[in-house]
Design an enzyme around this catalytic site. Structure first.
Site, PDB file in Angstrom:
ATOM      1  N   TYR A  68       0.658  -1.249  -0.148  1.00 23.79           N
ATOM      2  CA  TYR A  68       0.257   0.101   0.073  1.00 23.79           C
ATOM      3  C   TYR A  68       0.934   1.190  -0.078  1.00 23.79           C
ATOM      4  O   TYR A  68       1.444   1.430   0.815  1.00 23.79           O
ATOM      5  CB  TYR A  68      -0.787   0.125   1.344  1.00 23.79           C
ATOM      6  CG  TYR A  68      -2.008  -0.924   1.228  1.00 23.79           C
ATOM      7  CD1 TYR A  68      -2.145  -1.842   0.037  1.00 23.79           C
ATOM      8  CD2 TYR A  68      -2.651  -1.301   2.550  1.00 23.79           C
ATOM      9  CE1 TYR A  68      -3.408  -2.629   0.257  1.00 23.79           C
ATOM     10  CE2 TYR A  68      -3.903  -2.040   2.444  1.00 23.79           C
ATOM     11  CZ  TYR A  68      -4.123  -2.745   1.300  1.00 23.79           C
ATOM     12  OH  TYR A  68      -5.114  -3.611   1.452  1.00 23.79           O
ATOM     13  N   PHE A 223     -13.862  -4.020  -0.308  1.00 25.01           N
ATOM     14  CA  PHE A 223     -14.962  -3.793  -1.050  1.00 25.01           C
ATOM     15  C   PHE A 223     -16.275  -3.834  -0.436  1.00 25.01           C
ATOM     16  O   PHE A 223     -17.218  -4.537  -0.834  1.00 25.01           O
ATOM     17  CB  PHE A 223     -14.960  -4.327  -2.296  1.00 25.01           C
ATOM     18  CG  PHE A 223     -13.914  -4.179  -3.437  1.00 25.01           C
ATOM     19  CD1 PHE A 223     -13.008  -2.976  -3.050  1.00 25.01           C
ATOM     20  CD2 PHE A 223     -13.298  -5.014  -4.361  1.00 25.01           C
ATOM     21  CE1 PHE A 223     -11.765  -2.782  -3.795  1.00 25.01           C
ATOM     22  CE2 PHE A 223     -12.446  -4.720  -5.050  1.00 25.01           C
ATOM     23  CZ  PHE A 223     -11.703  -3.519  -5.006  1.00 25.01           C
ATOM     24  N   PRO A 224     -16.288  -3.363   0.867  1.00 18.27           N
ATOM     25  CA  PRO A 224     -17.816  -3.515   1.633  1.00 18.27           C
ATOM     26  C   PRO A 224     -18.912  -2.950   1.161  1.00 18.27           C
ATOM     27  O   PRO A 224     -20.165  -2.872   1.380  1.00 18.27           O
ATOM     28  CB  PRO A 224     -17.451  -3.029   2.975  1.00 18.27           C
ATOM     29  CG  PRO A 224     -16.248  -2.195   2.777  1.00 18.27           C
ATOM     30  CD  PRO A 224     -15.555  -2.629   1.735  1.00 18.27           C
ATOM     31  N   LEU A 225     -18.609  -1.806   0.330  1.00 18.82           N
ATOM     32  CA  LEU A 225     -19.494  -0.905  -0.393  1.00 18.82           C
ATOM     33  C   LEU A 225     -19.558  -1.303  -1.897  1.00 18.82           C
ATOM     34  O   LEU A 225     -20.442  -0.216  -2.426  1.00 18.82           O
ATOM     35  CB  LEU A 225     -19.601   0.391  -0.184  1.00 18.82           C
ATOM     36  CG  LEU A 225     -19.554   0.744   1.216  1.00 18.82           C
ATOM     37  CD1 LEU A 225     -19.135   2.380   1.481  1.00 18.82           C
ATOM     38  CD2 LEU A 225     -20.830   0.666   2.005  1.00 18.82           C
ATOM     39  N   GLY A 226     -18.983  -2.395  -2.409  1.00 21.99           N
ATOM     40  CA  GLY A 226     -19.268  -2.787  -3.816  1.00 21.99           C
ATOM     41  C   GLY A 226     -17.839  -2.381  -4.251  1.00 21.99           C
ATOM     42  O   GLY A 226     -16.909  -1.642  -3.955  1.00 21.99           O
ATOM     43  N   PRO A 230     -14.455   0.217 -12.147  1.00 24.51           N
ATOM     44  CA  PRO A 230     -15.572   0.883 -13.009  1.00 24.51           C
ATOM     45  C   PRO A 230     -16.336  -0.306 -13.493  1.00 24.51           C
ATOM     46  O   PRO A 230     -15.943  -1.539 -13.791  1.00 24.51           O
ATOM     47  CB  PRO A 230     -14.996   1.643 -14.099  1.00 24.51           C
ATOM     48  CG  PRO A 230     -13.268   1.686 -13.796  1.00 24.51           C
ATOM     49  CD  PRO A 230     -13.044   0.672 -12.810  1.00 24.51           C
TER      50      PRO A 230
END
Length: 311
Positions: A68, A223-226, A230
């Site tokens: 990261y 990716f807890p919100l998607g 893209p």
């Protein structure tokens, strides 16, 4: 909020989302993902301050990786965290920075690369032992796939991970981006947590989540919100999420995070952000309650597969 000896952090702060088990520790169910620290526009001091704010809010579970920001996230954590904070730092191996390549990171799946990555984490974090290290297998989910000599047998990888645990360099072993079959094969080695891509709109790993709950393994969705890629569905675009947010006076992101906490008791969240306001909102999601009708409407949102390699 759950009461008892584990209802507060080492600093005496109420745990956002209540307490949850991770390896042999108890942590707040709402943690923090450090990947976004390199995006803090005000610079290094502001990034350190953001981590300090997370600790003040009750966060004591932080996800990071050497790759990261090419070690930047680890270096910020080294500067920001203090022993008395009692923060469980979870890193991961299986990839390595690749600043000159087509993507910011590349696969590093071979046993000698896993060992080298752990050593790099120890150095950049300034510790003798990383409490939990996730082996990022890349078997499933969006993102990289191993090719050529990067296709390595699970047993060979677990052998070096368990050796490093025996040496005291790793406190516990986790897995990331794995299938149910790989998890079952790995369980005898002792698995503390699983990180897979998972959200309200991407629930194809329900079988793995249930297996983790059965085995006492923490489920830590990324990716807890998607997906950030893209073209993939976003939790915050769902009509049921928007309706719940409006009804409860919340943001759609808070609804999506709170649903994960309600969905299974072994869920630990690591939402990342570079903004202090968003951090506070994420932590506040740990206190959100849903009535039966709202939860049923959210549960009814269809899942759409995100299991494709990208980049």
């Amino acid at each position: 909020m759950t009461t008892g000896t584990h209802s507060t952090t080492a600093a005496g702060v109420a745990r956002p989302g209540g307490p949850g088990p991770l390896a042999d520790r108890t942590v707040s169910r709402v943690g923090y993902g450090a990947m976004q620290l390199e995006r803090v526009r005000e610079g290094r001091a502001a990034a350190v301050a953001l981590v300090r704010r997370a600790v003040e809010l009750g966060v004591d579970h932080i996800d990071t990786a050497q790759f990261y920001g090419d070690s930047l996230s680890n270096e910020v954590l080294r500067e920001a965290l203090r022993p008395e904070d009692g923060v469980v730092v979870v890193s991961k191996v299986g990839a390595t920075p690749d600043p000159g390549g087509p993507r910011p990171m590349r696969s590093a799946q071979r046993p000698e690369e896993l060992r080298a990555s752990v050593e790099d984490n120890l150095k950049s974090l300034g510790v003798d032992c990383v409490p939990v290290v996730n082996l990022r297998r890349m078997d499933t989910g969006p993102g990289l796939r191993p090719e050529g000599d990067q296709v390595v047998a699970l047993d060979d990888q677990l052998a070096v991970m368990t050796a490093m645990r025996d040496e005291g360099k790793i406190g516990a072993i986790g897995l990331s981006s794995v299938s149910a079959e790989v998890l079952r094969r790995a369980l005898p080695a002792g698995i503390a947590c699983v990180q897979n891509s998972y959200s309200l709109v991407a629930r194809e790993d329900e079988e793995i989540l249930a297996l983790c709950a059965e085995q006492g393994v923490a489920w830590v969705p990324y990716f807890p919100l998607g997906s950030a890629f893209p073209g993939f569905p976003k939790v915050t675009d769902e009509p049921a999420v928007l309706a719940a947010a409006q009804s409860l006076g919340l943001s759609p992101s808070q609804v999506g995070l709170a649903w994960l906490l309600h969905h299974s008791p072994n869920v630990l969240l690591i939402p990342g952000t570079a903004d202090a306001g968003h951090l506070e909102a994420n932590v506040a999601a740990g206190a959100v309650a849903f009535d039966d009708a709202t939860l049923a409407a959210l549960d009814a949102v269809p899942s759409r597969s995100q299991d494709v390699p990208l980049g």
